[in-house]
Each structure stands twice: as structure tokens, then as C-alpha cells.
Design an enzyme around this catalytic site. Structure first.
Site, mmCIF file in Angstrom:
data_model
loop_
_atom_site.group_PDB
_atom_site.id
_atom_site.type_symbol
_atom_site.label_atom_id
_atom_site.label_comp_id
_atom_site.label_asym_id
_atom_site.label_seq_id
_atom_site.Cartn_x
_atom_site.Cartn_y
_atom_site.Cartn_z
ATOM 1 N N LYS A 1 46.659 40.604 45.154
ATOM 2 C CA LYS A 1 47.613 40.370 44.088
ATOM 3 C C LYS A 1 48.932 40.973 44.458
ATOM 4 C CE LYS A 1 44.064 40.778 40.458
ATOM 5 N NZ LYS A 1 43.471 41.474 39.382
ATOM 6 N N PRO B 1 48.133 36.865 36.786
ATOM 7 C CA PRO B 1 48.267 36.506 38.279
ATOM 8 C C PRO B 1 47.140 36.992 39.026
ATOM 9 C CG PRO B 1 50.430 37.019 37.788
ATOM 10 C CD PRO B 1 49.422 37.676 36.574
ATOM 11 N N GLU B 2 46.571 36.084 39.796
ATOM 12 C CA GLU B 2 45.314 36.652 40.785
ATOM 13 C C GLU B 2 45.843 36.418 42.094
ATOM 14 O OE1 GLU B 2 41.257 35.914 39.165
ATOM 15 O OE2 GLU B 2 41.896 36.052 37.185
#
Ligand SMILES: [Zn+2]
Length: 257
Positions: A54, A2-3
């Protein structure tokens, strides 16, 4: 992994369920026996759901904040009442339930309850760089932090440093350098301010769209496209590990200078 766009997209889905509500809270995972979170958060209203890079912060009345970082494994799910969870119930670390639906955090791995003072003084959090997805990007701070970094570090690797700019991960680093036609292997000291700004400005539109629609894959051009012809010049896309993390970097050796 996940960014920033994934986290902003999660925040967009979580907000309508819990913001300004007093959620019912449970921490079902047996290994996540967090110190009486349901009791400590009982009766407290969720003031805001704030992504930064993030990281995600759920801020409650009384200066208590849930801090989450998904690293490689975690995820957030949002569900209407009674809707089946995508992840198994045994993977749920945290559930927030209101009349508007359920928010479920799966697989942690960074999930902590911070007091106001701890949020302000946490070393890692206080050093976070400007959020690439902020409504107004703080370009001055981005450039200052970039110049404080090792000038021999390749620009692609430097963009992953969350103290320089928060939210860019390996996918967007590759896509941003490609969009700006900059070689991710050039040492940061040989990248001009204009070039550095060109990369972050070129990275934002795709991330903003992905943060809105959750369709990150639609924005891939070079990432994992090894051997395919560059859409700009036809040269085959290459890959090679970069930086301490040896993150696979994808780029076009023909038109990225
Ligand atoms: Zn090319």
C-alpha cells in the site's frame, strides 16, 4: 480504503507523467508546510515510481525519495495539462508538473521526503512483507512470516498484517479467502502451507486486473454482499467484525472451510 491494487494502478498512471522527467514541484497545502520540498527537489530527475503493497515511492536523483501512504483518506490524481482536478485545490498536498501532465496528491496523510539511509533503516518500511502484486510472489518469505505470527490469529486477520504480505486490505482478504474456499475465521495455526498459498494465489489475479484497469468494484463477490446468496452454494453471505481493528469480514459459511 486503498489497497495494493489501487496503489499499483496509481503508479501506472503517475509513471508516464514524471518518470525520467524533472518535474516542477509545489506543496500548496498550508498545513503541509514541508521543509522546502520544492527547493530540495528542484532540478532532480524522477528515477522511478515504485509501489510496494500500500506504499508508493517516488525516487529522485540524489537518493531522495517521496514516500506516500494513503490510509483511509488520501488519493492520487493524474491530469493532462489544463484538465480539471477531481479533488478541490485546497486538498492538494503535493503537485508534480511536467510537459506530460500533472500528478496531484490529495489529503496526505502520510507524505514524507526520505533520504536514502532513512529509507533503508525505517523500521516500518524495512519490515514490509513481500508485495502480493510483485511479478513473482515471494511465497517462501510469505509462509515464513505467516508462521512467525500468532497461530491463534484467524487467517483473515493475519492476511492484513503488512509484515506478512504487503498490499492485502480488508476487501481482498475477504475475496481471497472466498476464492480459495477457506474460512477466514480458522486459526492460522490450523491452516496448511498449501491452503495459505492457495489464498494468496487466488487473490493475485483479481488484484492484478484491478491494478491494470482500476476497476476494483468489478471484482467484488462477497465484500459488502451480506445476505445475498453465495454464487457457489447459495448460502447467504455473512458479516462479522474481525481482529483488533474489528474489520467487517464477509464470508460464506456454507462453502468456505
Ligand atoms: Zn458458498
Amino acid at each position: 480504503m486503498p489497497e495494493g491494487d489501487t496503489i499499483h494502478y496509481a503508479a501506472r498512471r503517475i509513471r508516464p507523467i514524471v518518470e525520467d522527467e524533472v518535474p516542477h514541484i509545489s506543496t500548496p497545502h498550508p498545513r503541509f508546510g514541508r521543509d522546502r520540498w520544492p527547493e530540495r527537489l528542484a532540478g532532480r530527475r524522477v528515477r522511478s515510481v515504485d509501489p510496494h503493497g500500500k506504499h508508493l515511492f517516488l525516487r529522485f536523483d540524489g537518493d531522495l525519495t517521496i514516500h506516500s501512504h494513503l490510509r483511509m483518506t488520501g488519493s492520487w490524481g493524474t491530469y493532462r495539462d489544463g484538465q480539471r482536478w477531481r479533488g478541490g485545490a485546497h486538498r492538494a498536498w503535493l503537485v508534480l508538473r511536467t510537459d506530460r501532465g500533472e500528478v496531484v496528491q490529495f489529503d496526505g496523510p502520510v507524505l514524507e521526503l526520505l533520504t536514502g539511509s532513512r529509507t533503508r533503516f525505517d523500521r516500518q518500511l524495512s519490515q514490509l512483507g513481500p508485495d502480493i502484486l510483485a511479478p513473482e510472489l515471494d511465497e517462501v518469505t510469505f509462509l515464513r512470516r505467516l508462521r512467525e505470527d500468532d497461530p491463534t490469529r484467524p487467517i483473515g486477520d493475519a492476511l492484513l498484517d503488512q509484515r506478512t504480505i504487503a498490499g492485502i486490505g480488508n476487501l481482498w482478504k475477504c475475496e481471497g479467502c472466498f476464492a480459495a474456499a477457506i474460512d477466514p475465521w480458522r486459526p492460522t495455526g490450523e491452516i496448511s502451507d498449501e491452503e495459505a498459498l492457495a489464498i494468496v494465489r487466488a487473490t493475485r489475479p483479481g488484484m492484478q486486473e484491478s491494478a491494470t484497469d482500476g476497476m476494483q468494484d468489478l471484482h467484488r463477490v462477497v465484500y459488502k454482499a451480506t445476505g445475498r446468496p453465495c454464487p457457489r452454494c447459495g448460502t447467504p453471505i455473512r458479516e462479522r467484525g474481525q481482529g483488533d481493528g474489528n474489520r467487517l469480514t464477509y464470508w460464506c459459511p456454507g462453502c468456505q472451510r
